[in-house]
Design an enzyme around this catalytic site. Structure first.
Site, PDB file in Angstrom:
ATOM      1  N   ARG B  50       0.842  -1.190   0.000  1.00  0.00           N
ATOM      2  CA  ARG B  50       0.000   0.000   0.000  1.00  0.00           C
ATOM      3  C   ARG B  50       0.876   1.237   0.000  1.00  0.00           C
ATOM      4  O   ARG B  50       2.024   1.189   0.395  1.00  0.00           O
ATOM      5  CB  ARG B  50      -0.852   0.037   1.275  1.00  0.00           C
ATOM      6  CG  ARG B  50      -1.643  -1.206   1.492  1.00  0.00           C
ATOM      7  CD  ARG B  50      -2.222  -1.209   2.899  1.00  0.00           C
ATOM      8  NE  ARG B  50      -2.829  -2.502   3.182  1.00  0.00           N
ATOM      9  CZ  ARG B  50      -3.367  -2.837   4.357  1.00  0.00           C
ATOM     10  NH1 ARG B  50      -3.367  -1.970   5.346  1.00  0.00           N
ATOM     11  NH2 ARG B  50      -3.903  -4.015   4.525  1.00  0.00           N
ATOM     12  N   ASP B  52       0.337   5.311   1.499  1.00  0.00           N
ATOM     13  CA  ASP B  52      -0.576   6.136   2.280  1.00  0.00           C
ATOM     14  C   ASP B  52      -1.107   7.315   1.465  1.00  0.00           C
ATOM     15  O   ASP B  52      -0.585   7.636   0.398  1.00  0.00           O
ATOM     16  CB  ASP B  52       0.144   6.675   3.519  1.00  0.00           C
ATOM     17  CG  ASP B  52       0.287   5.609   4.601  1.00  0.00           C
ATOM     18  OD1 ASP B  52      -0.585   4.723   4.672  1.00  0.00           O
ATOM     19  OD2 ASP B  52       1.265   5.668   5.362  1.00  0.00           O
ATOM     20  N   TYR B 110      12.376   3.348  -2.520  1.00  0.00           N
ATOM     21  CA  TYR B 110      11.617   4.568  -2.240  1.00  0.00           C
ATOM     22  C   TYR B 110      12.546   5.773  -2.335  1.00  0.00           C
ATOM     23  O   TYR B 110      13.697   5.717  -1.894  1.00  0.00           O
ATOM     24  CB  TYR B 110      11.067   4.555  -0.806  1.00  0.00           C
ATOM     25  CG  TYR B 110       9.878   3.669  -0.575  1.00  0.00           C
ATOM     26  CD1 TYR B 110       8.597   4.128  -0.850  1.00  0.00           C
ATOM     27  CD2 TYR B 110      10.021   2.400  -0.023  1.00  0.00           C
ATOM     28  CE1 TYR B 110       7.492   3.325  -0.598  1.00  0.00           C
ATOM     29  CE2 TYR B 110       8.924   1.587   0.225  1.00  0.00           C
ATOM     30  CZ  TYR B 110       7.656   2.056  -0.064  1.00  0.00           C
ATOM     31  OH  TYR B 110       6.564   1.279   0.184  1.00  0.00           O
ATOM     32  N   ARG B 197       9.075   7.132   6.034  1.00  0.00           N
ATOM     33  CA  ARG B 197       8.814   8.490   6.511  1.00  0.00           C
ATOM     34  C   ARG B 197       9.390   8.715   7.908  1.00  0.00           C
ATOM     35  O   ARG B 197       9.820   9.822   8.244  1.00  0.00           O
ATOM     36  CB  ARG B 197       7.314   8.781   6.479  1.00  0.00           C
ATOM     37  CG  ARG B 197       6.798   8.931   5.036  1.00  0.00           C
ATOM     38  CD  ARG B 197       5.279   8.877   4.947  1.00  0.00           C
ATOM     39  NE  ARG B 197       4.651   9.904   5.751  1.00  0.00           N
ATOM     40  CZ  ARG B 197       3.339   9.955   5.999  1.00  0.00           C
ATOM     41  NH1 ARG B 197       2.530   9.024   5.487  1.00  0.00           N
ATOM     42  NH2 ARG B 197       2.838  10.908   6.738  1.00  0.00           N
TER      43      ARG B 197
END
Lengths: 244, 244
Positions: B50, B52, B110, B197
């Site tokens: 997933r 966010d 990422y 994050r």
């Protein structure tokens, strides 16, 4: 009385352009509203020029005259508190009383961003024109040189352009590659309405092989002799800097 | 039956995330709707994971199984015709029947984008975290090395994370400068919820001098011994690639 020069950046996507328009919200309107909220009084801002709906800026310049004795910092940080996220005052300076954002300007720097990618790319869609076909950069570079110098740009303006003369001086028109991105950097003394977008549209036609590079020289010397310029879409254009 | 692997890019700004949520529109919903419009039948897509709300992707991967004998090109170009501008299928491939977007994944890449600029910058606001203070990149680089290898990342997940184990392997965590932009590129075998994050938030705290670089080693070995990680905002994060 003090004269303040503001350098303003904006994401033009959701505005009708710099100037007030009856059909939506303009950058100028939001800026004047923010100034009114900060100061409690009305100040008209005078810009170096307009940008069309969807066009961005990193260095739009405008000025205002005020009787308020605010610290110069307030004209940046204070105004920014009342601006939407899509607009920001990047710099505020006290200038001489005879400074005029439009009439004192010596030239402008526009950057047009092309994304060269064969498949749709969502993350660049707001700030670039995506071209899926290959582009002949050598032909485009050769053609771009024809713009440099003093020329009659009558073939590179929209019918709504109110300028009285159409001769303009271009200092440089250069292509800069940055990965999948291609910047067309245009520096010149002055511009007609839609001029950069029509210059870019013509360069892209040349890059796609739809026109010969010599067409630009023909359009500058004998506008009616070749097909009219294609206007590149607004979202690729950004006013980078106004030179004083 | 055919199994199709789709590589999907999206601007996550206006979505509630990849996965269906009751409170808004998800990327998965829009993708499944576009497939239904193209094919006239329902296909569930299974993703590698997933993202966010507000997080972007250039290389999210998902798969679907179909009885339709469409040319593979239709799964890209056909689906794209029904997707909003903010989402695009970048690639469609026929894969083996045992390919699974989640279970076959070997790792992910990422990229977190930081804008280092002391004044608000509208044109980067949707795709970066703007940091106005100076950052000590040497301290951040030193700290980033502590993440590499097998570690217990329990201190780097949100309370809602349902993963059973918290040991993950990071291949590399590197800082790349590109003008005013700073990329934090994180490559690893697997990730916990909000992990990137929280890694970035901690690195930024170190860059601002609010924590010593040694805090990361402490958080990996004895989570409760130092203050918890700051979670960097969603809009700076982009899933670049899933490795199979």
């Amino acid at each position: 009385m003090m004269r303040i020069k503001l350098t303003v950046a904006y994401d033009g996507t959701d505005f009708v352009g710099w100037q007030y328009q009856p059909n939506g919200v303009s950058v100028q309107q939001r800026l004047e509203e923010a100034i009114a909220q900060l100061t409690g009084s009305v100040h008209a801002v005078h810009s170096s020029g307009r940008t069309d709906a969807g066009v961005h800026a990193r260095g739009m310049v405008c000025h205002l005259t005020t009787e308020l004795m605010l610290p110069v910092k307030a004209w940046r940080e204070g105004v920014n508190r009342f601006l939407p996220e899509a607009i920001a005052v990047r710099r505020a300076e006290v200038v001489e009383d005879d400074f005029h954002a439009r009439f004192s300007a010596q030239g402008k720097f526009y950057r047009y961003t092309i994304l060269r990618d064969s498949v749709r790319s969502p993350l660049e869609r707001r700030i670039s024109w995506q071209i899926k076909q290959p582009l002949d950069l050598a032909a485009m570079r050769k053609a771009a040189e024809s713009f440099v110098g003093d020329h009659d740009f009558a073939a590179f303006r929209t019918s709504g352009c109110a300028a009285e003369t159409t001769v303009r001086n271009m200092t440089s028109v250069s292509l800069v590659e940055d990965g999948d991105l291609l910047y067309i950097d245009v520096r010149g003394g002055g511009f007609l309405r839609n001029m950069v977008r029509m210059m870019v549209g013509t360069l892209v036609d040349i890059g796609r092989g739809k026109r010969p590079p010599e067409d630009i020289a023909r359009m500058l010397s004998a506008p009616g002799s070749v097909p009219p310029a294609l206007t590149a879409p607004a979202q690729g254009l950004c006013l980078m800097d106004v030179v004083y």
